[in-house]
Write an enzyme that holds these catalytic residues in place. Sequence first.
Site, PDB file in Angstrom:
ATOM      1  N   GLY A   1      52.252 -33.344 -78.275  1.00  0.00           N
ATOM      2  CA  GLY A   1      51.568 -32.002 -78.864  1.00  0.00           C
ATOM      3  C   GLY A   1      49.985 -32.029 -78.608  1.00  0.00           C
ATOM      4  O   GLY A   1      49.031 -31.797 -79.270  1.00  0.00           O
ATOM      5  N   ALA A   2      49.891 -32.812 -77.479  1.00  0.00           N
ATOM      6  CA  ALA A   2      48.371 -33.193 -76.938  1.00  0.00           C
ATOM      7  C   ALA A   2      47.582 -32.219 -76.315  1.00  0.00           C
ATOM      8  O   ALA A   2      46.640 -32.125 -75.980  1.00  0.00           O
ATOM      9  CB  ALA A   2      48.203 -34.539 -76.395  1.00  0.00           C
TER      10      ALA A   2
ATOM     11  N   ASP B   1      59.981 -30.094 -72.847  1.00  0.00           N
ATOM     12  CA  ASP B   1      60.164 -29.487 -74.020  1.00  0.00           C
ATOM     13  C   ASP B   1      60.959 -30.568 -75.088  1.00  0.00           C
ATOM     14  O   ASP B   1      62.308 -30.935 -74.317  1.00  0.00           O
ATOM     15  CB  ASP B   1      61.194 -28.122 -73.689  1.00  0.00           C
ATOM     16  CG  ASP B   1      61.637 -27.809 -75.023  1.00  0.00           C
ATOM     17  OD1 ASP B   1      61.504 -28.141 -76.271  1.00  0.00           O
ATOM     18  OD2 ASP B   1      62.299 -26.336 -74.881  1.00  0.00           O
TER      19      ASP B   1
ATOM     20  N   SER C   1      52.204 -34.261 -93.122  1.00  0.00           N
ATOM     21  CA  SER C   1      51.423 -33.349 -93.752  1.00  0.00           C
ATOM     22  C   SER C   1      51.347 -33.341 -95.191  1.00  0.00           C
ATOM     23  O   SER C   1      51.990 -34.166 -95.849  1.00  0.00           O
ATOM     24  CB  SER C   1      51.964 -32.079 -93.669  1.00  0.00           C
ATOM     25  OG  SER C   1      51.426 -31.110 -94.196  1.00  0.00           O
TER      26      SER C   1
ATOM     27  N   TYR D   1      59.159 -25.728 -93.942  1.00  0.00           N
ATOM     28  CA  TYR D   1      58.032 -26.507 -93.272  1.00  0.00           C
ATOM     29  C   TYR D   1      58.122 -27.872 -94.080  1.00  0.00           C
ATOM     30  O   TYR D   1      58.230 -29.194 -93.386  1.00  0.00           O
ATOM     31  CB  TYR D   1      56.794 -25.934 -93.446  1.00  0.00           C
ATOM     32  CG  TYR D   1      55.690 -26.727 -92.815  1.00  0.00           C
ATOM     33  CD1 TYR D   1      55.672 -27.435 -91.384  1.00  0.00           C
ATOM     34  CD2 TYR D   1      54.529 -27.256 -93.378  1.00  0.00           C
ATOM     35  CE1 TYR D   1      54.780 -27.958 -90.772  1.00  0.00           C
ATOM     36  CE2 TYR D   1      53.670 -28.109 -92.875  1.00  0.00           C
ATOM     37  CZ  TYR D   1      53.795 -28.532 -91.559  1.00  0.00           C
ATOM     38  OH  TYR D   1      52.618 -29.421 -91.066  1.00  0.00           O
TER      39      TYR D   1
ATOM     40  N   LYS E   1      59.337 -31.792 -93.058  1.00  0.00           N
ATOM     41  CA  LYS E   1      57.891 -33.194 -93.477  1.00  0.00           C
ATOM     42  C   LYS E   1      58.325 -34.090 -94.578  1.00  0.00           C
ATOM     43  O   LYS E   1      58.313 -35.175 -94.280  1.00  0.00           O
ATOM     44  CB  LYS E   1      56.789 -32.406 -93.694  1.00  0.00           C
ATOM     45  CG  LYS E   1      55.929 -31.593 -92.589  1.00  0.00           C
ATOM     46  CD  LYS E   1      55.745 -32.263 -91.167  1.00  0.00           C
ATOM     47  CE  LYS E   1      55.046 -31.571 -90.160  1.00  0.00           C
ATOM     48  NZ  LYS E   1      54.818 -32.415 -88.970  1.00  0.00           N
TER      49      LYS E   1
HETATM   50  N1  LIG Z   1      47.072 -27.544 -88.698  1.00  0.00           N
HETATM   51  C1  LIG Z   1      47.358 -27.963 -89.963  1.00  0.00           C
HETATM   52  O1  LIG Z   1      46.652 -27.594 -90.817  1.00  0.00           O
HETATM   53  C2  LIG Z   1      48.179 -28.999 -90.103  1.00  0.00           C
HETATM   54  C3  LIG Z   1      48.021 -29.785 -91.446  1.00  0.00           C
HETATM   55  C4  LIG Z   1      49.011 -30.894 -91.470  1.00  0.00           C
HETATM   56  C5  LIG Z   1      49.799 -31.349 -90.575  1.00  0.00           C
HETATM   57  N2  LIG Z   1      49.721 -30.750 -89.379  1.00  0.00           N
HETATM   58  C6  LIG Z   1      50.750 -31.317 -88.449  1.00  0.00           C
HETATM   59  O2  LIG Z   1      50.113 -31.873 -87.347  1.00  0.00           O
HETATM   60  C7  LIG Z   1      50.657 -31.613 -86.110  1.00  0.00           C
HETATM   61  C8  LIG Z   1      49.783 -30.921 -85.118  1.00  0.00           C
HETATM   62  O3  LIG Z   1      49.722 -29.722 -85.496  1.00  0.00           O
HETATM   63  P1  LIG Z   1      48.284 -28.634 -85.010  1.00  0.00           P
HETATM   64  O4  LIG Z   1      47.700 -27.923 -86.032  1.00  0.00           O
HETATM   65  O5  LIG Z   1      47.590 -29.370 -83.917  1.00  0.00           O
HETATM   66  O6  LIG Z   1      49.437 -27.544 -83.991  1.00  0.00           O
HETATM   67  P2  LIG Z   1      49.152 -26.610 -82.953  1.00  0.00           P
HETATM   68  O7  LIG Z   1      47.691 -26.406 -82.894  1.00  0.00           O
HETATM   69  O8  LIG Z   1      49.820 -25.531 -83.115  1.00  0.00           O
HETATM   70  O9  LIG Z   1      49.694 -27.301 -81.678  1.00  0.00           O
HETATM   71  C9  LIG Z   1      51.108 -27.768 -81.496  1.00  0.00           C
HETATM   72  C10 LIG Z   1      51.395 -28.417 -80.371  1.00  0.00           C
HETATM   73  O10 LIG Z   1      52.876 -28.806 -80.339  1.00  0.00           O
HETATM   74  C11 LIG Z   1      53.139 -28.615 -78.952  1.00  0.00           C
HETATM   75  N3  LIG Z   1      54.762 -28.050 -79.060  1.00  0.00           N
HETATM   76  C12 LIG Z   1      55.171 -27.039 -79.690  1.00  0.00           C
HETATM   77  N4  LIG Z   1      56.431 -26.941 -79.394  1.00  0.00           N
HETATM   78  C13 LIG Z   1      56.719 -28.027 -78.477  1.00  0.00           C
HETATM   79  C14 LIG Z   1      58.008 -28.325 -77.997  1.00  0.00           C
HETATM   80  N5  LIG Z   1      59.310 -27.500 -78.169  1.00  0.00           N
HETATM   81  N6  LIG Z   1      57.963 -29.240 -77.049  1.00  0.00           N
HETATM   82  C15 LIG Z   1      56.925 -30.100 -76.928  1.00  0.00           C
HETATM   83  N7  LIG Z   1      55.578 -29.896 -77.500  1.00  0.00           N
HETATM   84  C16 LIG Z   1      55.781 -28.696 -78.364  1.00  0.00           C
HETATM   85  C17 LIG Z   1      52.291 -27.372 -78.461  1.00  0.00           C
HETATM   86  O11 LIG Z   1      52.318 -27.489 -77.181  1.00  0.00           O
HETATM   87  P3  LIG Z   1      52.034 -26.272 -76.334  1.00  0.00           P
HETATM   88  O12 LIG Z   1      50.578 -26.273 -76.180  1.00  0.00           O
HETATM   89  O13 LIG Z   1      52.407 -26.636 -74.836  1.00  0.00           O
HETATM   90  O14 LIG Z   1      52.704 -25.370 -76.766  1.00  0.00           O
HETATM   91  C18 LIG Z   1      50.861 -28.100 -78.957  1.00  0.00           C
HETATM   92  O15 LIG Z   1      50.454 -29.144 -78.360  1.00  0.00           O
HETATM   93  C19 LIG Z   1      52.018 -30.752 -86.579  1.00  0.00           C
HETATM   94  O16 LIG Z   1      53.162 -31.740 -86.610  1.00  0.00           O
HETATM   95  C20 LIG Z   1      51.843 -30.360 -87.856  1.00  0.00           C
HETATM   96  O17 LIG Z   1      52.861 -30.027 -88.627  1.00  0.00           O
HETATM   97  C21 LIG Z   1      48.831 -29.799 -89.089  1.00  0.00           C
END
Ligand SMILES: NC(=O)c1ccc[n+]([C@@H]2O[C@H](COP(=O)([O-])OP(=O)(O)OC[C@H]3O[C@@H](n4cnc5c(N)ncnc54)[C@H](OP(=O)(O)O)[C@@H]3O)[C@@H](O)[C@H]2O)c1
Length: 229
Positions: free
Chosen positions: A8-9, A53, A127, A140, A144
Amino acid sequence: MKTALVTGASRGIGAAIARDLSRDHHVIVGATSQAGAEAIVDTLADASCFVVDLNDPAALAAATKDIEQLDVLVHSAGVAPLARVENATRQQWLDAFELNVFAVAELTQLLLPALRAAKGTVVSINSGSGYHSGAGSAIYSGTKFALRALTDALREEELGRIRVSSIHPGRVDTDMQRQLQSSMGNSDYDGSLYLRPESVAAAVRLAVDASDDASVQELSIRPSGLERN
Ligand SMILES: NC(=O)c1ccc[n+]([C@@H]2O[C@H](COP(=O)([O-])OP(=O)(O)OC[C@H]3O[C@@H](n4cnc5c(N)ncnc54)[C@H](OP(=O)(O)O)[C@@H]3O)[C@@H](O)[C@H]2O)c1
């Protein structure tokens, strides 16, 4: 040079972690598309693409087969469906568990030999929802909570071989948070209220840089100005 793989980078928290780790690691940048991975790789000093994926087991096995030594594995890819139990679909449950839990287990399993060879560190981006649930959060939080169970078990199983850290951010200003806020009808999105992805990357850095005698097992990090997050 040490090596780190970050899923997810391409965006959000994972991209910030990749940037931070690239200061002293070769970073393998995980994304679903070549363009998404390259957009980050091109900005880093020493990095390569991991385009897969994560929900495709055969693709995962192929993508990991040449990784023999890995110092850091960060699981950041994830989805956050918002659905009340009364109208959540079976497919929503399946999709979220597949990426947030099953893919984490599978990727970790595939890379265990490489992590053991390096006495490496696994970091799961969990989370606050890994500790509590609420309206709309059954799926969700369910994923988690399960991720925490996986992480806790792995930590005990690999004691003395690899370190396992679980990072629990509150709300972070990313695409995921923007989508969540919009689904909840919040049209006045103000990202400055939330954590910056770089702040979560700093928490990951703490786990990665811990001295050999120490393991950062769990770490909660919340926006300093929000009461409930
Ligand atoms: N944002 C928040 O408020 C928050 C809070 C607590 C925890 N988190 C956790 O932090 C982590 C990152 O969240 P984020 O907010 O950075 O999310 P984000 O901005 O929505 O980014 C999601 C990432 O996951 C990748 N991804 C999605 N589906 C995939 C698949 N099938 N195979 C491979 N990669 C996939 C995406 O890749 P593509 O760009 O290629 O689609 C993207 O790099 C998650 O686990 C989330 O639950 C987030």
